[in-house]
Design an enzyme around this catalytic site. Structure first.
Site, PDB file in Angstrom:
ATOM      1  N   SER A   1       0.956  -1.137  -0.010  1.00 22.28           N
ATOM      2  CA  SER A   1      -0.024  -0.018   0.152  1.00 22.28           C
ATOM      3  C   SER A   1       0.931   1.160   0.002  1.00 22.28           C
ATOM      4  CB  SER A   1      -1.113  -0.051   1.252  1.00 22.28           C
ATOM      5  OG  SER A   1      -0.107   0.091   2.271  1.00 22.28           O
TER       6      SER A   1
ATOM      7  N   GLY B   1      -3.929   7.442  -5.693  1.00 26.38           N
ATOM      8  CA  GLY B   1      -4.521   8.588  -5.666  1.00 26.38           C
ATOM      9  C   GLY B   1      -4.027   9.722  -6.664  1.00 26.38           C
TER      10      GLY B   1
ATOM     11  N   GLU C   1     -10.722  -7.546   2.015  1.00 27.72           N
ATOM     12  CA  GLU C   1     -11.650  -6.646   1.807  1.00 27.72           C
ATOM     13  C   GLU C   1     -12.151  -6.027   0.159  1.00 27.72           C
ATOM     14  OE1 GLU C   1      -8.957  -6.538   3.561  1.00 27.72           O
ATOM     15  OE2 GLU C   1      -9.442  -6.200   5.693  1.00 27.72           O
TER      16      GLU C   1
ATOM     17  N   PRO D   1       7.952  -9.152  -7.994  1.00 22.83           N
ATOM     18  CA  PRO D   1       6.750  -8.525  -7.151  1.00 22.83           C
ATOM     19  C   PRO D   1       5.495  -8.149  -8.030  1.00 22.83           C
ATOM     20  CG  PRO D   1       8.686  -7.872  -6.012  1.00 22.83           C
ATOM     21  CD  PRO D   1       9.281  -8.385  -7.415  1.00 22.83           C
ATOM     22  N   THR D   2       6.034  -7.424  -9.284  1.00 33.48           N
ATOM     23  CA  THR D   2       4.932  -6.807 -10.358  1.00 33.48           C
ATOM     24  C   THR D   2       4.570  -8.082 -10.964  1.00 33.48           C
ATOM     25  OG1 THR D   2       6.212  -4.724 -10.697  1.00 33.48           O
ATOM     26  CG2 THR D   2       4.953  -5.690 -12.412  1.00 33.48           C
ATOM     27  N   GLN D   3       5.146  -9.113 -11.326  1.00 31.85           N
ATOM     28  CA  GLN D   3       4.475 -10.340 -11.913  1.00 31.85           C
ATOM     29  C   GLN D   3       3.844 -11.170 -11.093  1.00 31.85           C
ATOM     30  OE1 GLN D   3       7.904 -13.053 -13.640  1.00 31.85           O
ATOM     31  NE2 GLN D   3       9.019 -11.101 -13.710  1.00 31.85           N
TER      32      GLN D   3
ATOM     33  N   CYS E   1      -9.938  26.595  12.656  1.00 32.37           N
ATOM     34  CA  CYS E   1     -10.837  25.790  13.288  1.00 32.37           C
ATOM     35  C   CYS E   1     -10.501  25.557  14.821  1.00 32.37           C
ATOM     36  CB  CYS E   1     -11.031  24.234  12.792  1.00 32.37           C
ATOM     37  SG  CYS E   1     -12.316  23.449  13.413  1.00 32.37           S
TER      38      CYS E   1
ATOM     39  N   GLY F   1      -7.707  26.102  15.790  1.00 33.09           N
ATOM     40  CA  GLY F   1      -6.667  27.275  16.003  1.00 33.09           C
ATOM     41  C   GLY F   1      -7.515  28.655  16.306  1.00 33.09           C
TER      42      GLY F   1
ATOM     43  N   ARG G   1     -17.648  21.096  15.881  1.00 35.52           N
ATOM     44  CA  ARG G   1     -18.930  21.100  16.875  1.00 35.52           C
ATOM     45  C   ARG G   1     -18.652  22.271  17.924  1.00 35.52           C
ATOM     46  NH1 ARG G   1     -17.758  15.699  18.001  1.00 35.52           N
ATOM     47  NH2 ARG G   1     -19.611  15.301  16.472  1.00 35.52           N
TER      48      ARG G   1
ATOM     49  N   HIS H   1     -12.578  25.570   7.233  1.00 30.84           N
ATOM     50  CA  HIS H   1     -11.240  25.034   6.898  1.00 30.84           C
ATOM     51  C   HIS H   1     -10.850  25.663   5.181  1.00 30.84           C
ATOM     52  CE1 HIS H   1     -10.426  21.988   9.944  1.00 30.84           C
ATOM     53  NE2 HIS H   1     -11.946  22.078  10.089  1.00 30.84           N
TER      54      HIS H   1
ATOM     55  N   GLU I   1      -8.277  25.519   3.725  1.00 27.85           N
ATOM     56  CA  GLU I   1      -7.205  24.647   2.931  1.00 27.85           C
ATOM     57  C   GLU I   1      -8.051  23.728   2.237  1.00 27.85           C
ATOM     58  OE1 GLU I   1      -8.152  22.405   7.108  1.00 27.85           O
ATOM     59  OE2 GLU I   1      -8.024  24.344   6.189  1.00 27.85           O
TER      60      GLU I   1
END
Length: 542
Positions: free
Chosen positions: A19, A24, A154, A195-197, A386, A388, A467, A512, A514
């Site tokens: 992983s 992404g 999963e 590993p790719t194979q 937030c 902050g 909140r 937020h 950002e």
């Protein structure tokens, strides 16, 4: 004759070996290239975990929770998607196993399956396939990242669904891109393709033959390595794409374009598109890799600094602020608890700006209060987001106003309520089970305020995830002591922004910002903050 919309094309990105290889970023980068070629593109993330969404997951385990305009709490990869393709996404762009099973069970309880035995195939896989094409009416190409690694139990329902989906849509309408690792063994001085194979073989056992392989490697793949990978995986040599580490993730589209990944993909999908023009993107990347105005150092004092992914969007938005000022940004992540444990605040003298990001709970708040006070007293540019903002209010209440109620952030039934309290909608709800203020909300800025000048408007719309709020019973006392409530929600019930007039740059916001910052459109608050840090650096001679 009316123009008929072309068949939507689908690209699925899977990962193997380990992983964290960057599915992404690869998906987002390809999306950017295809968008530059005039295609309508969107991206989706299908996550294998059983949580309905990442909203309740620890930042240490999962990284930040990215919030969309419609209030969906989603995977952090959606932040990459938005930043790369410069479009706002929604709940439909992030689907989890938990949400799939939740919907299947609700249908079963309603009797939608007419008494059938509910099984993974076809009921779960059909639900996944429905989600895969939910956005198809609006886009030419939909790129879907399948979370997890091939071989994970999963991920199997998702992989089975995309296998079926290709059968349903036809081979020229669906392609599979598989991201793998080609490690370099220093002891023997060789790149290893095994590993790719094995990863491709595992994928083929499920019934999926990848069309394109993207190989992460620390060293370049020569022609022999590419041909070997192609031979053992049934992938054309020109569809074996190298993905090496780069200085900034925004270089990845340029590297993929050099290897004609977009041409390979368009050819397989039988799509025509205009030529690629990445000149503006190249200029933007150059400002990151070769800034023309030196560097500034920013201290981020937070709760989850051991895992930078917990503040992924903050990290990127600061880079974007550097782009707008043609300056490099060095970030140092500091645990707020360090100051509680005896680390001297004098270490802040090494920086040009202080940022305190969001977070939940009181852990680390005392250290944040110490850092905010130092920045306020020493005229250092300060940006609170937030939590902050809430910490800034508490610090000002204690040290400038000497207010009752400045010692706690918890809601109380006592006469002296705290300056930071639960929102009205939360007061009669068990705290951990309440609903937060999520998604995009409008706000009004005070005329003549610094933030109004930064935004160049009095009306803004920003994304929230909180909140607690500023207790309105203390607003007049805070303002009387010089703290300006420079932004409020449209009905003026909630404080959205504060600033200290006369301070070189002291701004905090409840939302937020950002989450809306992009490399091609840096958020104005981050751009202004980095500009102030640059000015502070020049003035202090650091």
């Amino acid at each position: 004759m009316e123009n008929c919309k072309l068949q939507t094309k689908y690209i699925f990105v899977t990962g193997g070996v380990v992983s964290g290889l960057g599915k992404g970023i690869i998906a987002a980068s390809l999306g950017r290239i295809l968008k530059e070629r005039g295609l309508q593109v969107t991206l989706q993330k299908f996550d294998p975990y059983i949580n309905v969404d990442p909203g309740t997951m620890s930042p240490f385990q999962h990284g930040e929770v990215f919030v969309t305009d419609d209030g969906a709490e989603t995977d952090l990869d959606l932040g990459h998607y938005e930043r790369f393709i410069d479009e706002s996404l929604s709940q439909a762009n992030n689907v989890t196993t938990g949400r799939i099973y939740q919907d299947v069970i609700m249908k079963e309880r309603r009797g939608d399956y007419l008494g059938s035995t509910v099984q993974v195939i076809p009921h779960v896989t059909d639900e996944i396939k429905y989600r895969l094409q939910k956005l198809s009416d609006d886009y030419d190409v939909i790129i879907t990242e399948i979370g997890g690694t091939v071989g994970d139990i999963e991920s199997l329902p998702f992989l089975e669904s995309i296998r079926q989906f290709r059968q349903d849509q036809g081979p020229n309408n669906v392609i599979f891109i598989h991201l793998t690792l080609v490690p370099f063994l220093t002891a023997v001085g060789e790149l290893k393709t095994k590993p790719t194979q094995h990863s491709v073989r595992e994928l083929m056992k499920i019934g999926i033959q990848p069309d394109v392989l993207v190989a992460r490697s620390e060293h370049p793949l020569d022609e022999n390595i590419r041909n070997k990978i192609a031979l053992f995986t049934n992938v054309p040599p020109d569809a074996v794409i190298e993905a090496r580490d780069v200085h900034t993730i925004y270089q990845v589209p340029l590297e993929l374009r050099k290897q004609n990944l977009d041409e390979v993909v368009l050819g397989m999908l039988k799509l025509n598109a205009k030529p690629t023009d990445l000149k503006q993107w190249e200029k933007m990347v150059k400002k990151i890799t070769h800034p023309g105005s030196g560097k500034v150092r920013i201290a981020i004092v937070g709760k989850y600094t051991e895992l930078v992914d917990a503040y992924k969007s903050i990290h990127q938005a600061l880079i974007h602020g550097g782009i707008s000022n043609d300056v490099g940004v060095d970030m140092v992540w500091i645990s707020a608890e360090d100051y509680e444990n005896g680390v001297s605040l004098d270490n802040l003298k090494e920086f040009d700006g202080l940022l305190i990001p969001g977070g939940f709970g009181e852990r680390g708040v005392p250290g944040m209060l110490m850092a905010v006070e130092w920045a306020r007293r020493n005229d250092m540019p300060f940006f609170g987001i937030c939590l902050g903002l809430q910490v800034s209010i508490i610090e000002y209440s204690r040290n400038v106003c000497d207010l009752d109620g400045a010692d706690s952030m918890e809601f109380s039934d006592d006469t002296n309520e705290p300056v930071i309290c639960l929102m009205d909608s939360q007061q009669n709800i068990i705290r951990k089970g309440g609903t937060m203020r999520l998604g995009s909300y409008p706000a009004t800025l005070s005329k003549g305020s610094r933030v109004a000048g930064i935004y160049d408007t009095l009306k803004i719309d920003e994304r929230h995830r909180h909140r607690y709020e500023v207790n309105n019973q203390y607003r007049k006392q805070l303002e009387a002591k010089g703290l300006m409530m420079s932004g409020t929600s449209s009905n003026e019930e909630l404080v959205e922004m504060i600033e200290i007039p006369g301070h070189p740059w002291f701004i905090a916001c409840q939302f937020h910002p950002e989450l809306k910052s992009r490399p091609t459109k840096p958020h104005p608050l981050f751009a202004s903050f980095i500009e102030a840090a640059q000015r502070y650096s020049n003035e202090t001679g650091e």
